[in-house]
Design an enzyme around this catalytic site. Structure first.
Site, PDB file in Angstrom:
ATOM      1  N   SER A 122     133.865   6.914  47.861  1.00 38.74           N
ATOM      2  CA  SER A 122     133.818   5.757  46.982  1.00 38.74           C
ATOM      3  C   SER A 122     133.818   4.440  47.752  1.00 38.74           C
ATOM      4  O   SER A 122     133.082   3.513  47.414  1.00 38.74           O
ATOM      5  CB  SER A 122     135.012   5.805  46.019  1.00 38.74           C
ATOM      6  OG  SER A 122     135.112   4.613  45.283  1.00 38.74           O
ATOM      7  N   SER A 123     134.613   4.353  48.786  1.00 39.92           N
ATOM      8  CA  SER A 123     134.699   3.103  49.563  1.00 39.92           C
ATOM      9  C   SER A 123     133.366   2.734  50.185  1.00 39.92           C
ATOM     10  O   SER A 123     133.050   1.550  50.339  1.00 39.92           O
ATOM     11  CB  SER A 123     135.759   3.234  50.665  1.00 39.92           C
ATOM     12  OG  SER A 123     137.027   3.412  50.092  1.00 39.92           O
ATOM     13  N   GLY A 156     130.316   3.865  48.927  1.00 39.25           N
ATOM     14  CA  GLY A 156     129.445   3.584  47.794  1.00 39.25           C
ATOM     15  C   GLY A 156     129.612   2.166  47.276  1.00 39.25           C
ATOM     16  O   GLY A 156     128.664   1.539  46.811  1.00 39.25           O
ATOM     17  N   ASP A 211     125.384  26.420  48.463  1.00 42.08           N
ATOM     18  CA  ASP A 211     125.505  27.753  47.875  1.00 42.08           C
ATOM     19  C   ASP A 211     126.506  28.645  48.596  1.00 42.08           C
ATOM     20  O   ASP A 211     126.734  28.492  49.800  1.00 42.08           O
ATOM     21  CB  ASP A 211     124.142  28.450  47.890  1.00 42.08           C
ATOM     22  CG  ASP A 211     123.189  27.905  46.852  1.00 42.08           C
ATOM     23  OD1 ASP A 211     123.634  27.666  45.714  1.00 42.08           O
ATOM     24  OD2 ASP A 211     122.002  27.712  47.167  1.00 42.08           O
ATOM     25  N   GLU A 230     121.505  12.897  52.240  1.00 37.47           N
ATOM     26  CA  GLU A 230     120.519  11.878  51.876  1.00 37.47           C
ATOM     27  C   GLU A 230     121.243  10.547  51.773  1.00 37.47           C
ATOM     28  O   GLU A 230     122.223  10.432  51.042  1.00 37.47           O
ATOM     29  CB  GLU A 230     119.833  12.213  50.552  1.00 37.47           C
ATOM     30  CG  GLU A 230     118.964  13.452  50.620  1.00 37.47           C
ATOM     31  CD  GLU A 230     119.639  14.689  50.082  1.00 37.47           C
ATOM     32  OE1 GLU A 230     120.595  14.575  49.296  1.00 37.47           O
ATOM     33  OE2 GLU A 230     119.213  15.790  50.452  1.00 37.47           O
ATOM     34  N   GLN A 253     120.646  25.533  59.264  1.00 37.97           N
ATOM     35  CA  GLN A 253     120.166  24.241  59.774  1.00 37.97           C
ATOM     36  C   GLN A 253     121.209  23.632  60.700  1.00 37.97           C
ATOM     37  O   GLN A 253     122.404  23.745  60.467  1.00 37.97           O
ATOM     38  CB  GLN A 253     119.775  23.303  58.644  1.00 37.97           C
ATOM     39  CG  GLN A 253     120.869  22.918  57.706  1.00 37.97           C
ATOM     40  CD  GLN A 253     120.347  22.188  56.471  1.00 37.97           C
ATOM     41  OE1 GLN A 253     119.161  22.160  56.169  1.00 37.97           O
ATOM     42  NE2 GLN A 253     121.263  21.589  55.751  1.00 37.97           N
TER      43      GLN A 253
END
Length: 181
Positions: free
Chosen positions: A100-101, A103, A116, A126, A165
Site C-alpha cells: 500500500s505504501s 501504491g 498456482d 508487472e 522462471q
C-alpha cells in the site's frame, strides 16, 4: 483459508514452503513481503508495431546492479522479478499484492493472476507508474506481499509455461492451447 504469519513461519521452518532467501523480518500478520530483483523487461516499441496475443512480443532486457536502482518513467510499464525463489506445495496457492505504501506513490505492482499450487520459480511482477513523475526504485526493496492460502484439496501441481522462471519473464500468451489447436 489465508495463512497467518505464524503459519508461514512454521511451514518455512518445516520445509513445507520454500522462500529463498528467507528473512524473518519480511513475515507480516497474513503475508510475506517480497523484494524486487535486478532484472527487468520493457516492451521494445521499435520492434513491435502493435501487440497481439497470438505472436511473441519483443522486449528489451534491462539489468541493474544488485546495489543499484531503476527509474520508472511516468505512464510506463516494466516487468520485474523477485529476489526470492518460491516453491509452493500442491496444497497451497498464493497471490501477489503491491504494498500500500508504494501504491500511494502511484506505482502499481502486481502479478497477473494466482501463483498456482506447485509453482516453482521467481515471480514476475508487472510494474506500472501511474504518476506524472518518475519513480526511482532500489533493487532489493520490499515492494509486494505474497498472500498464501490453502486449497480445499491437494491440487495437480502447476506445469504451465512459466514453471521454473528465474528472472523477469516475457508474456507467453502466444503459446496458449487455443492458438496451437
Amino acid at each position: 483459508m489465508i495463512l497467518s504469519g505464524k503459519t508461514i513461519n512454521s511451514k518455512i521452518k518445516k520445509g513445507d514452503l520454500i522462500i529463498d532467501p528467507f528473512d524473518k523480518i519480511s513475515v507480516q500478520p497474513a503475508s510475506i513481503d517480497l523484494r524486487i530483483g535486478s532484472h527487468f523487461l520493457a516492451i521494445d516499441e521499435n520492434q513491435n508495431s502493435f501487440l497481439t496475443l497470438d505472436k511473441q512480443a519483443r522486449y528489451r532486457d534491462i539489468h541493474v546492479e544488485k546495489e543499484g536502482s531503476i527509474i520508472i518513467q511516468p505512464q510506463s510499464f516494466l516487468l520485474a522479478t523477485t529476489v526470492e525463489y518460491i516453491e509452493l506445495p500442491p496444497s497451497l496457492t498464493a497471490f501477489v499484492e503491491g504494498r500500500s505504501s508504494i501504491g500511494r506513490l502511484g506505482l502499481f505492482i502486481q502479478n497477473a493472476g494466482w501463483v498456482d499450487p506447485g509453482f516453482k520459480g521467481h515471480i514476475t511482477l508487472e510494474l506500472f507508474n501511474a504518476n506524472q513523475a518518475p519513480i526511482k526504485l532500489a533493487v532489493g526493496r520490499r515492494v509486494c506481499q505474497l498472500v498464501i492460502a490453502e486449497v480445499d484439496q491437494e491440487a495437480k501441481p502447476y506445469i504451465g509455461k512459466y514453471k521454473g522462471q528465474q528472472k523477469a519473464t516475457a508474456s507467453r500468451v502466444y503459446l496458449d492451447s487455443e492458438i496451437l489447436s
